[in-house]
Design a protein around this motif. Structure first.
Motif, PDB file in Angstrom:
ATOM      1  N   ALA A  32      67.199 -67.000  61.912  1.00  0.00           N
ATOM      2  CA  ALA A  32      68.408 -67.374  62.643  1.00  0.00           C
ATOM      3  C   ALA A  32      69.055 -68.561  61.939  1.00  0.00           C
ATOM      4  N   THR A  33      70.337 -68.761  62.222  1.00  0.00           N
ATOM      5  CA  THR A  33      71.057 -69.928  61.724  1.00  0.00           C
ATOM      6  C   THR A  33      71.247 -70.885  62.894  1.00  0.00           C
ATOM      7  N   VAL A  34      70.776 -72.102  62.725  1.00  0.00           N
ATOM      8  CA  VAL A  34      70.856 -73.111  63.779  1.00  0.00           C
ATOM      9  C   VAL A  34      71.694 -74.273  63.261  1.00  0.00           C
ATOM     10  N   ASN A  35      72.802 -74.540  63.935  1.00  0.00           N
ATOM     11  CA  ASN A  35      73.716 -75.617  63.529  1.00  0.00           C
ATOM     12  C   ASN A  35      73.999 -75.571  62.027  1.00  0.00           C
ATOM     13  N   ASN A  36      74.379 -74.357  61.588  1.00  0.00           N
ATOM     14  CA  ASN A  36      74.827 -74.096  60.209  1.00  0.00           C
ATOM     15  C   ASN A  36      73.717 -74.145  59.154  1.00  0.00           C
ATOM     16  N   THR A  37      72.466 -74.187  59.581  1.00  0.00           N
ATOM     17  CA  THR A  37      71.341 -74.178  58.644  1.00  0.00           C
ATOM     18  C   THR A  37      70.489 -72.943  58.894  1.00  0.00           C
ATOM     19  N   SER A  38      70.129 -72.240  57.833  1.00  0.00           N
ATOM     20  CA  SER A  38      69.328 -71.023  57.964  1.00  0.00           C
ATOM     21  C   SER A  38      67.846 -71.361  58.093  1.00  0.00           C
ATOM     22  N   PHE A  39      67.182 -70.681  59.024  1.00  0.00           N
ATOM     23  CA  PHE A  39      65.754 -70.875  59.232  1.00  0.00           C
ATOM     24  C   PHE A  39      65.050 -69.520  59.265  1.00  0.00           C
ATOM     25  N   HIS A  40      63.735 -69.581  59.025  1.00  0.00           N
ATOM     26  CA  HIS A  40      62.930 -68.369  58.924  1.00  0.00           C
ATOM     27  C   HIS A  40      62.069 -68.166  60.169  1.00  0.00           C
ATOM     28  N   MET A  66      80.581 -81.840  68.837  1.00  0.00           N
ATOM     29  CA  MET A  66      79.818 -82.160  67.637  1.00  0.00           C
ATOM     30  C   MET A  66      78.420 -81.550  67.751  1.00  0.00           C
ATOM     31  N   LYS A  67      77.949 -80.959  66.658  1.00  0.00           N
ATOM     32  CA  LYS A  67      76.633 -80.340  66.669  1.00  0.00           C
ATOM     33  C   LYS A  67      75.538 -81.394  66.489  1.00  0.00           C
ATOM     34  N   LYS A  68      74.430 -81.175  67.175  1.00  0.00           N
ATOM     35  CA  LYS A  68      73.304 -82.100  67.057  1.00  0.00           C
ATOM     36  C   LYS A  68      72.730 -82.071  65.638  1.00  0.00           C
ATOM     37  N   LYS A  69      72.241 -83.204  65.212  1.00  0.00           N
ATOM     38  CA  LYS A  69      71.616 -83.313  63.902  1.00  0.00           C
ATOM     39  C   LYS A  69      70.177 -82.809  63.976  1.00  0.00           C
ATOM     40  N   ILE A  70      69.792 -81.996  62.999  1.00  0.00           N
ATOM     41  CA  ILE A  70      68.417 -81.511  62.909  1.00  0.00           C
ATOM     42  C   ILE A  70      67.571 -82.588  62.245  1.00  0.00           C
ATOM     43  N   SER A  71      66.496 -82.995  62.916  1.00  0.00           N
ATOM     44  CA  SER A  71      65.622 -84.042  62.385  1.00  0.00           C
ATOM     45  C   SER A  71      64.664 -83.502  61.333  1.00  0.00           C
ATOM     46  N   PHE A  72      64.047 -82.345  61.599  1.00  0.00           N
ATOM     47  CA  PHE A  72      63.115 -81.747  60.651  1.00  0.00           C
ATOM     48  C   PHE A  72      62.798 -80.332  61.102  1.00  0.00           C
ATOM     49  N   SER A  73      62.156 -79.586  60.225  1.00  0.00           N
ATOM     50  CA  SER A  73      61.611 -78.274  60.578  1.00  0.00           C
ATOM     51  C   SER A  73      60.216 -78.170  59.976  1.00  0.00           C
ATOM     52  N   ALA A  74      59.389 -77.303  60.569  1.00  0.00           N
ATOM     53  CA  ALA A  74      58.009 -77.160  60.102  1.00  0.00           C
ATOM     54  C   ALA A  74      57.497 -75.782  60.480  1.00  0.00           C
ATOM     55  N   GLN A  75      56.477 -75.336  59.772  1.00  0.00           N
ATOM     56  CA  GLN A  75      55.783 -74.103  60.096  1.00  0.00           C
ATOM     57  C   GLN A  75      54.428 -74.439  60.712  1.00  0.00           C
ATOM     58  N   GLY A  76      53.902 -73.544  61.543  1.00  0.00           N
ATOM     59  CA  GLY A  76      52.624 -73.783  62.191  1.00  0.00           C
ATOM     60  C   GLY A  76      51.444 -73.587  61.257  1.00  0.00           C
ATOM     61  N   PHE A 130      59.678 -74.147  63.357  1.00  0.00           N
ATOM     62  CA  PHE A 130      59.853 -75.074  64.479  1.00  0.00           C
ATOM     63  C   PHE A 130      60.918 -76.073  64.044  1.00  0.00           C
ATOM     64  N   ILE A 131      61.937 -76.276  64.887  1.00  0.00           N
ATOM     65  CA  ILE A 131      63.099 -77.088  64.526  1.00  0.00           C
ATOM     66  C   ILE A 131      63.296 -78.152  65.586  1.00  0.00           C
ATOM     67  N   ALA A 132      63.314 -79.418  65.186  1.00  0.00           N
ATOM     68  CA  ALA A 132      63.509 -80.527  66.119  1.00  0.00           C
ATOM     69  C   ALA A 132      64.837 -81.216  65.836  1.00  0.00           C
ATOM     70  N   PHE A 133      65.395 -81.817  66.882  1.00  0.00           N
ATOM     71  CA  PHE A 133      66.714 -82.442  66.804  1.00  0.00           C
ATOM     72  C   PHE A 133      66.635 -83.925  67.130  1.00  0.00           C
ATOM     73  N   ASP A 134      67.709 -84.650  66.778  1.00  0.00           N
ATOM     74  CA  ASP A 134      67.790 -86.052  67.182  1.00  0.00           C
ATOM     75  C   ASP A 134      68.068 -86.137  68.683  1.00  0.00           C
ATOM     76  N   THR A 135      68.158 -87.353  69.220  1.00  0.00           N
ATOM     77  CA  THR A 135      68.329 -87.529  70.669  1.00  0.00           C
ATOM     78  C   THR A 135      69.757 -87.895  71.047  1.00  0.00           C
ATOM     79  N   GLN A 136      70.702 -87.644  70.141  1.00  0.00           N
ATOM     80  CA  GLN A 136      72.094 -87.922  70.445  1.00  0.00           C
ATOM     81  C   GLN A 136      72.728 -86.743  71.182  1.00  0.00           C
ATOM     82  N   GLU A 137      73.816 -87.016  71.857  1.00  0.00           N
ATOM     83  CA  GLU A 137      74.550 -85.959  72.543  1.00  0.00           C
ATOM     84  C   GLU A 137      75.156 -85.012  71.513  1.00  0.00           C
ATOM     85  N   GLY A 138      75.233 -83.730  71.845  1.00  0.00           N
ATOM     86  CA  GLY A 138      75.804 -82.776  70.910  1.00  0.00           C
ATOM     87  C   GLY A 138      75.588 -81.350  71.383  1.00  0.00           C
ATOM     88  N   THR A 139      75.773 -80.423  70.462  1.00  0.00           N
ATOM     89  CA  THR A 139      75.666 -78.996  70.771  1.00  0.00           C
ATOM     90  C   THR A 139      74.630 -78.354  69.861  1.00  0.00           C
TER      91      THR A 139
END
Length: 297
Positions: A212-220, A1-11, A224-233
């Motif tokens: 790049a595409t990270v866990n099926n979501t496209s990013f620019h 199971m892929k990890k859930k993305i919590s949020f993304s942000a730009q600097g 900056f992309i953060a994930f939840d703390t559950q087990e996953g890929t």
């Protein structure tokens, strides 16, 4: 199971002189990822012949309670500090400084004199120290590019450099005090790489220059992309046109209080006040630039 993305942000822009800097962490969503409480991206710039060396330095300034880690992707990084350390690293090298109970340092960036490449590009992280380590004396370490552990990813997918921590049987020379990791991954054009993620650990990705595409979501680029703390890929798919550089970092959560102010990261407001008092009382020492340059010539 892929990890859930919590949020993304730009600097946010935080330039120093002629250097174009994007402050990636902290941001409006997160103050830390594992022990990492700060990330500045020194965007690629081409050297200008009339740019003075002084303008390319940060200037002498204090730190306490953290370790700074500067990863020079391109260019030449020069370090001075009030403990008598003076060193240079070149493209692909790392500078690590444990500020501990207080130090002054100065960093300068110029083009790589070994290769002649006119571009400068890099990153600086602040790594929060456990409270007991904050009381220890400062330390400094350089890791040259040829000392950074690297692994080729299977099926010609790219490569991975271990900047901090461990990947399989590869271990970085950078000291660690908690479970943490920082990887520089290059994913070849059109390839997909994946990494298992432990439950309870904090993970984030930064895309310096490429989409790049990270866990099926496209990013620019710049995301900056953060994930939840559950087990996953964590799965990263690159575009088909060029190789992409990616930073993957994180670690176990920092469980002590975090109080940050200016160049100091401590565990209480009282400790922040003490850090400033000691700085103004000149307890962090002084940088002797001429003596340090002479010593290393």
């Amino acid at each position: 199971m892929k990890k859930k993305i919590s949020f993304s942000a730009q600097g946010q822009r935080a330039d120093i002189g002629e250097m174009i800097i994007y402050r990636i962490l902290p941001n409006r969503y997160a103050d830390a990822v594992g022990p990492f409480v700060f990330l500045d991206h020194f965007a690629p710039i081409k050297d200008s012949p009339d740019q003075s060396r002084t303008k390319q330095g940060t200037g002498a300034h204090p730190h306490r309670g953290i370790a700074t880690l500067t990863y020079v992707l391109k260019g030449e990084g020069e370090h001075f500090d009030s403990q008598g350390n003076h060193a240079k690293v070149y493209s692909g090298g790392i500078q690590w400084m444990k500020a501990g109970n207080g130090i002054l340092h100065d960093e300068r960036a110029i083009p790589d004199t070994q290769t002649g490449d006119p571009y400068m590009h890099g990153f600086q992280f602040w790594i929060n120290l456990p409270s007991q380590v904050k009381k220890e004396n400062p330390e400094y370490l350089t890791v040259d590019a040829n000392e950074v552990p690297i692994a080729n990813l299977e099926d010609n997918r790219g490569w991975l450099k271990v900047i901090v921590g461990q990947y399989k049987n590869l271990v970085s020379k950078i000291p660690t005090y908690t479970k943490q990791f920082l990887y520089h991954i290059q994913v070849n054009a059109g390839k997909t790489v994946s990494f298992p993620a432990e439950k309870g650990m904090e993970y984030a990705i930064f895309l310096p220059q490429h989409h790049a595409t990270v866990n099926n979501t496209s990013f620019h680029a710049g995301d900056f992309i953060a994930f939840d703390t559950q087990e996953g890929t964590i799965e990263i798919t690159n575009a088909p046109d060029t190789a992409a550089d990616i930073l993957l970092f994180g670690g176990e959560p920092y469980t002590e209080p975090i109080v940050a102010h200016g160049p100091f990261v401590m565990n209480s407001l009282l400790e922040i006040a003490e850090a400033y008092q000691d700085f103004h009382a000149n307890k962090y020492g002084k940088i002797n630039y001429q003596a340090e340059e002479h010593k290393n010539n």
